[in-house]
Design a protein around this motif. Sequence first.
Motif, short mmCIF file in Angstrom:
data_model
loop_
_atom_site.label_atom_id
_atom_site.label_comp_id
_atom_site.label_asym_id
_atom_site.label_seq_id
_atom_site.Cartn_x
_atom_site.Cartn_y
_atom_site.Cartn_z
N VAL A 21 -18.10 22.92 -11.66
CA VAL A 21 -17.80 23.63 -12.89
C VAL A 21 -16.31 23.53 -13.22
O VAL A 21 -15.45 23.52 -12.33
N LYS A 22 -16.04 23.42 -14.52
CA LYS A 22 -14.66 23.39 -14.99
C LYS A 22 -14.47 24.49 -16.02
O LYS A 22 -15.43 25.02 -16.58
N ALA A 23 -13.22 24.83 -16.24
CA ALA A 23 -12.87 25.81 -17.27
C ALA A 23 -12.28 25.08 -18.46
O ALA A 23 -11.45 24.18 -18.31
N ALA A 24 -12.74 25.45 -19.66
CA ALA A 24 -12.16 24.95 -20.90
C ALA A 24 -11.47 26.12 -21.58
O ALA A 24 -12.09 27.17 -21.80
N THR A 25 -10.20 25.95 -21.90
CA THR A 25 -9.40 27.03 -22.48
C THR A 25 -8.83 26.58 -23.82
O THR A 25 -8.38 25.44 -23.97
N PHE A 26 -8.88 27.49 -24.79
CA PHE A 26 -8.37 27.22 -26.14
C PHE A 26 -7.36 28.29 -26.49
O PHE A 26 -7.66 29.49 -26.41
N ILE A 27 -6.16 27.86 -26.86
CA ILE A 27 -5.08 28.79 -27.17
C ILE A 27 -4.50 28.46 -28.54
O ILE A 27 -4.17 27.30 -28.82
N VAL A 59 7.87 29.94 -38.46
CA VAL A 59 7.02 28.79 -38.75
C VAL A 59 5.65 29.30 -39.17
O VAL A 59 5.03 30.09 -38.45
N LYS A 60 5.13 28.87 -40.34
CA LYS A 60 3.86 29.41 -40.85
C LYS A 60 2.65 28.78 -40.18
O LYS A 60 1.57 29.36 -40.19
N GLU A 61 2.80 27.57 -39.64
CA GLU A 61 1.66 26.89 -39.05
C GLU A 61 1.18 27.60 -37.79
O GLU A 61 1.98 28.12 -37.01
N ARG A 62 -0.11 27.56 -37.59
CA ARG A 62 -0.73 28.00 -36.35
C ARG A 62 -1.26 26.75 -35.66
O ARG A 62 -1.97 25.95 -36.27
N VAL A 63 -0.90 26.57 -34.43
CA VAL A 63 -1.23 25.34 -33.71
C VAL A 63 -2.08 25.67 -32.50
O VAL A 63 -1.82 26.63 -31.78
N TRP A 64 -3.08 24.82 -32.29
CA TRP A 64 -4.00 25.02 -31.18
C TRP A 64 -3.69 24.08 -30.02
O TRP A 64 -3.20 22.98 -30.21
N GLY A 65 -4.00 24.55 -28.83
CA GLY A 65 -3.93 23.73 -27.63
C GLY A 65 -5.22 23.86 -26.86
O GLY A 65 -5.90 24.89 -26.93
N VAL A 66 -5.56 22.80 -26.11
CA VAL A 66 -6.79 22.77 -25.33
C VAL A 66 -6.47 22.34 -23.91
O VAL A 66 -5.70 21.39 -23.70
N GLY A 67 -7.04 23.03 -22.95
CA GLY A 67 -6.85 22.67 -21.56
C GLY A 67 -8.16 22.68 -20.80
O GLY A 67 -8.99 23.58 -21.00
N ILE A 68 -8.36 21.69 -19.94
CA ILE A 68 -9.57 21.60 -19.13
C ILE A 68 -9.15 21.35 -17.68
O ILE A 68 -8.39 20.43 -17.39
#
Length: 608
Positions: free
Chosen positions: A517-523, A530-539
């Motif tokens: 099993v792995k963990a998938a994380t979204f932040i 800065v008005k932009e909202r930026v996503w990151g993904v980690g596995i």
Amino acid sequence: MAVEDFGQAPALAVDGPAGWKPELGRPNGISDGEQKWRYFKMLVELGYKEIEVSFPSASDTDFEFTRRLVQTAGVVPEDVWLQVLSPCREDFIRRTVDSLSGANKAILHLYLATSECFQRIVFGFTQEESVDLAVKCTRYARSITKDDPRQAGTEWAFEFSPETFSDTDPEFVIRICEAVKAAWEPSEEKPLIFNLPATVEMSTPNVYADQIEYFCRNMTEREKICVSLHPHNDRGCATAATELAQMAGANRVEGCLFGNGERTGNVDLVTLALNLYTQGIHPNVDFSDITSVIEVVEASNKIPVHPRAPYGGQLVCCAFSGSHQDAIKKGFHSRKQSGAKSEDPWQMPYLPLDPEDIGRTYEAIIRVNSQSGKGGVAWIILRSLELDLPRGLQVAFSRIVQKHADDVGRELLPREIQKLFEESYYLKKNPLFTLIDYNISTDRSTSPLPPEPGRTQNTQNLKRHFSGVIAIDGMEHTVRGTGNGAISSLADALRSLGLELDVSEYKEHSIGGGRDVKAATFIECTSLGVKERVWGVGIHEDVVQASLIALLSAASSFVTSRRGSPLMFASNKVNGVPNPVLNSLKLNNGPESGRDAVANLEAQAADM
């Protein structure tokens, strides 16, 4: 004909499969002998029991093809009837019967056009002459088939078509068919087939159904006849006409796979069969591998199946519309949550049957172009990477996909969308911020109250300290930070690199199960000014490390260089000395990188 004789069919329903009879032997059919052989074998494998194989009197090729079927052991199963076609001419009937000599089961099909138009223009016949010819040919056919002792080894059936039935006076149809029936003398055990063609579709489907109903109600000895349909598709209504006519009392349908035939074609047997299937009635023919069927049909007919042909077309299980894709995605999620199995009832937005039931894959359902929405993009990522994206990330990534689709001017393939996601959120390689090593420890700089004697110090309310090594463009740097947990402490450490990031949303889920099993994380991150909202993904196998990787993925979105340019970023303080290169970027005043940066892509898409 009185009005009250019509109109009962729409109150009925089709509650079982018809006797399907596919056609190989019409003049517009398959001319290549080997392809026709392959086609016949496919029809047998699909489950068809009556197959019109040839027009033997039309050519030596058709005659020899029929002889080959009869004489080749094991090709024609014992329960399959070979049907052959002949006009009402004795010499043609003789040759047609000869082609089936030695067959196990044979259907001799005679036809004669009965409409006033054909009698007057084509034949110059009166109605009486038409009846006489039909009776004469039926008696001759009987004399050389079921009444001939030499034919005792063959089980013969007889079919008669009043061709142009739908354009013929219904009372005359009854008259000529009663005469043919009397000449053949069928029984309940061996019924006579009356095939009633809409040779040219000339009216709405309900009219054809009314004509079939009139025939069924007015023919005597109904139990001794099988009523067969033969609709053409000149008005595009052949399927509807067939289904209504079945409700009106018909027992059998003649047609072609995917509607091949004269002009606009015969009724499509694939559509009819799978229409029944979607209503919970098995049609007794097997289209569980429809792609292989299409390959044979296209190679044989030299006509491609239209991409939007019902059930068989390449696009019928596909959705481009964003709202359709979103509904389908939710439908599959609902089935998964409910634990539905393949044998459970199928209920899915926009998909009338399970694509797997006809051998199609779920990967082909969602097709993405610039008009597609978040649902379709999210579905592809879920299927390819097992990542269930949060709604905010769905929106953000769909904008990237839409822009890319606009740039390339075409539909994007699933593998292209997967690659775009991996590159946009640094799943395979993060050239800017790479976590080399780290340690999360309790920050004991603020001492809590001493524990009671014999008790362990409780540190759950203490802050956490991040100490680690991050490679920036391959150059390793030691960073430190303090926060309420692992993520906030890393965010604090990134401030030493000039990045003021605040976590605004956090989601995670597992991938796989058991020991693998792995963990998938979204932040999702924001930054002051800065008005932009930026996503990151980690596995990662470790949930904490997956979260740290996701934060660095988001951080990289702010400081990505132009494609092909070397990365020049490093800490804004190297050994305590300000770094003018990084400071000049003014990272927290807005991304100033190339157009391929994720933040810029999202910003551009948001402004469209």
